[in-house]
Design a protein around this motif. Sequence first.
Motif, PDB file in Angstrom:
ATOM      1  N   GLY A 124       0.908  -0.725  -0.172  1.00 34.86           N
ATOM      2  CA  GLY A 124      -0.105  -0.388   0.106  1.00 34.86           C
ATOM      3  C   GLY A 124       0.457   1.021  -0.165  1.00 34.86           C
ATOM      4  N   THR A 125       0.480   2.259  -0.432  1.00 37.61           N
ATOM      5  CA  THR A 125       0.584   3.686  -0.004  1.00 37.61           C
ATOM      6  C   THR A 125       0.436   4.555   0.689  1.00 37.61           C
ATOM      7  OG1 THR A 125      -0.563   5.054  -1.545  1.00 37.61           O
ATOM      8  CG2 THR A 125       0.769   3.736  -2.433  1.00 37.61           C
ATOM      9  N   GLY A 126      -0.463   4.898   1.656  1.00 31.53           N
ATOM     10  CA  GLY A 126      -0.469   5.423   2.575  1.00 31.53           C
ATOM     11  C   GLY A 126      -1.222   6.191   2.113  1.00 31.53           C
ATOM     12  N   LEU A 127      -2.211   6.124   1.207  1.00 33.53           N
ATOM     13  CA  LEU A 127      -3.292   7.608  -0.025  1.00 33.53           C
ATOM     14  C   LEU A 127      -4.595   6.452   0.387  1.00 33.53           C
ATOM     15  CD1 LEU A 127      -0.927   8.349  -2.648  1.00 33.53           C
ATOM     16  CD2 LEU A 127      -1.420   9.351  -0.658  1.00 33.53           C
ATOM     17  N   GLY A 128      -5.167   5.184   0.527  1.00 33.13           N
ATOM     18  CA  GLY A 128      -6.322   4.672   0.298  1.00 33.13           C
ATOM     19  C   GLY A 128      -7.400   5.847   1.064  1.00 33.13           C
ATOM     20  N   LEU A 129      -6.950   5.058   2.252  1.00 33.19           N
ATOM     21  CA  LEU A 129      -7.960   6.435   3.783  1.00 33.19           C
ATOM     22  C   LEU A 129      -7.724   7.955   2.799  1.00 33.19           C
ATOM     23  CD1 LEU A 129      -7.802   4.407   6.910  1.00 33.19           C
ATOM     24  CD2 LEU A 129      -9.975   4.192   5.291  1.00 33.19           C
ATOM     25  N   ALA A 130      -7.256   8.570   2.521  1.00 33.54           N
ATOM     26  CA  ALA A 130      -7.329   9.730   1.917  1.00 33.54           C
ATOM     27  C   ALA A 130      -7.736  10.001   0.498  1.00 33.54           C
ATOM     28  CB  ALA A 130      -6.256  10.572   2.266  1.00 33.54           C
ATOM     29  N   ILE A 131      -8.174   8.643  -0.312  1.00 31.28           N
ATOM     30  CA  ILE A 131      -8.438   8.836  -1.656  1.00 31.28           C
ATOM     31  C   ILE A 131     -10.224   8.446  -1.061  1.00 31.28           C
ATOM     32  CG2 ILE A 131      -8.589   7.576  -3.898  1.00 31.28           C
ATOM     33  CD1 ILE A 131      -5.911   7.045  -3.686  1.00 31.28           C
ATOM     34  N   VAL A 132     -10.513   7.608  -0.022  1.00 32.48           N
ATOM     35  CA  VAL A 132     -11.916   6.916   0.433  1.00 32.48           C
ATOM     36  C   VAL A 132     -12.280   8.823   0.559  1.00 32.48           C
ATOM     37  CG1 VAL A 132     -13.605   6.045   2.199  1.00 32.48           C
ATOM     38  CG2 VAL A 132     -12.020   4.998   1.027  1.00 32.48           C
ATOM     39  N   LYS A 133     -11.493   9.439   1.760  1.00 29.66           N
ATOM     40  CA  LYS A 133     -12.638  10.519   2.324  1.00 29.66           C
ATOM     41  C   LYS A 133     -13.196  11.140   0.910  1.00 29.66           C
ATOM     42  CE  LYS A 133     -11.843  14.651   5.584  1.00 29.66           C
ATOM     43  NZ  LYS A 133     -10.361  15.015   6.313  1.00 29.66           N
ATOM     44  N   HIS A 134     -11.772  11.964   0.320  1.00 24.69           N
ATOM     45  CA  HIS A 134     -11.852  12.720  -0.887  1.00 24.69           C
ATOM     46  C   HIS A 134     -12.983  12.259  -1.244  1.00 24.69           C
ATOM     47  CE1 HIS A 134     -10.367  15.679  -4.151  1.00 24.69           C
ATOM     48  NE2 HIS A 134     -11.164  14.693  -4.696  1.00 24.69           N
ATOM     49  N   VAL A 135     -13.329  11.128  -1.712  1.00 24.56           N
ATOM     50  CA  VAL A 135     -14.585  10.647  -3.226  1.00 24.56           C
ATOM     51  C   VAL A 135     -15.222  11.178  -2.004  1.00 24.56           C
ATOM     52  CG1 VAL A 135     -15.722   8.483  -3.804  1.00 24.56           C
ATOM     53  CG2 VAL A 135     -13.361   9.266  -4.046  1.00 24.56           C
ATOM     54  N   ALA A 136     -15.851  10.965  -0.688  1.00 19.89           N
ATOM     55  CA  ALA A 136     -16.821  10.727  -0.136  1.00 19.89           C
ATOM     56  C   ALA A 136     -17.251  11.644  -0.175  1.00 19.89           C
ATOM     57  CB  ALA A 136     -16.680  10.326   1.762  1.00 19.89           C
ATOM     58  N   GLN A 137     -15.740  13.421   0.417  1.00 20.11           N
ATOM     59  CA  GLN A 137     -16.346  14.717   0.318  1.00 20.11           C
ATOM     60  C   GLN A 137     -17.244  15.016  -0.925  1.00 20.11           C
ATOM     61  OE1 GLN A 137     -13.228  15.952   1.363  1.00 20.11           O
ATOM     62  NE2 GLN A 137     -13.188  16.563   4.148  1.00 20.11           N
ATOM     63  N   ARG A 138     -16.455  14.713  -2.241  1.00 16.96           N
ATOM     64  CA  ARG A 138     -16.901  15.239  -3.010  1.00 16.96           C
ATOM     65  C   ARG A 138     -18.322  14.766  -3.562  1.00 16.96           C
ATOM     66  NH1 ARG A 138     -14.663  16.205  -8.077  1.00 16.96           N
ATOM     67  NH2 ARG A 138     -15.500  14.514  -8.774  1.00 16.96           N
ATOM     68  N   HIS A 139     -18.900  13.582  -3.451  1.00 15.22           N
ATOM     69  CA  HIS A 139     -20.162  12.561  -3.300  1.00 15.22           C
ATOM     70  C   HIS A 139     -21.325  14.212  -1.884  1.00 15.22           C
ATOM     71  CE1 HIS A 139     -18.301  10.428  -5.896  1.00 15.22           C
ATOM     72  NE2 HIS A 139     -20.022  10.450  -6.719  1.00 15.22           N
ATOM     73  N   GLY A 140     -20.939  14.637  -1.223  1.00 12.69           N
ATOM     74  CA  GLY A 140     -21.646  15.450  -0.322  1.00 12.69           C
ATOM     75  C   GLY A 140     -21.947  14.227   0.885  1.00 12.69           C
TER      76      GLY A 140
END
Length: 171
Positions: A124-140
Amino acid sequence: GSPPPPLDTWVDTRTLLAHCVEEAGSLSGLLSSEPHAISCDVAGPGLLAGAEAELLSAMANLVHNAVRYTPGGGRVEIAWRHLPDGQGEFSVSDSGPGIAPEHLPRITERFYRVDRSRSRETGGTGLGLAIVKHVAQRHGAQLLIDSVLGRGSRFAIRFPATRVREKVSAD
């Protein structure tokens, strides 16, 4: 800077979860000689408005983490449900080691690691949960995290009612 995810493009939640279950099984087989007990609970057919690739990326990240950090033979539960207030929730629960409370506020930061030595073992890269949080925010949506050391974790993405609707089944 990209445009917000569409509110008029509907993705079938069963399709998203089917991809997640398939990936979880494949990853489990690669990581452990003792397969994980993977279950999926879809409380009614549903549709989710948004960018399908982003939604699948976020959901798959949560599933991959659950499989990677749960020892072989452990439990991974994937679920979708409609909430009484019209919101929808995708969740992944596991029987892994859990996360200490002091790490919870930071685990969605880019490159943050709870245990650096363990990250070398699991990849893993250490980016997975940051990506999840970003996608969640983009979808409200909200990313919700519950974890207890020694008992496992539950990660959920809770989508607003404006992005959720029940799918009327024809069969």
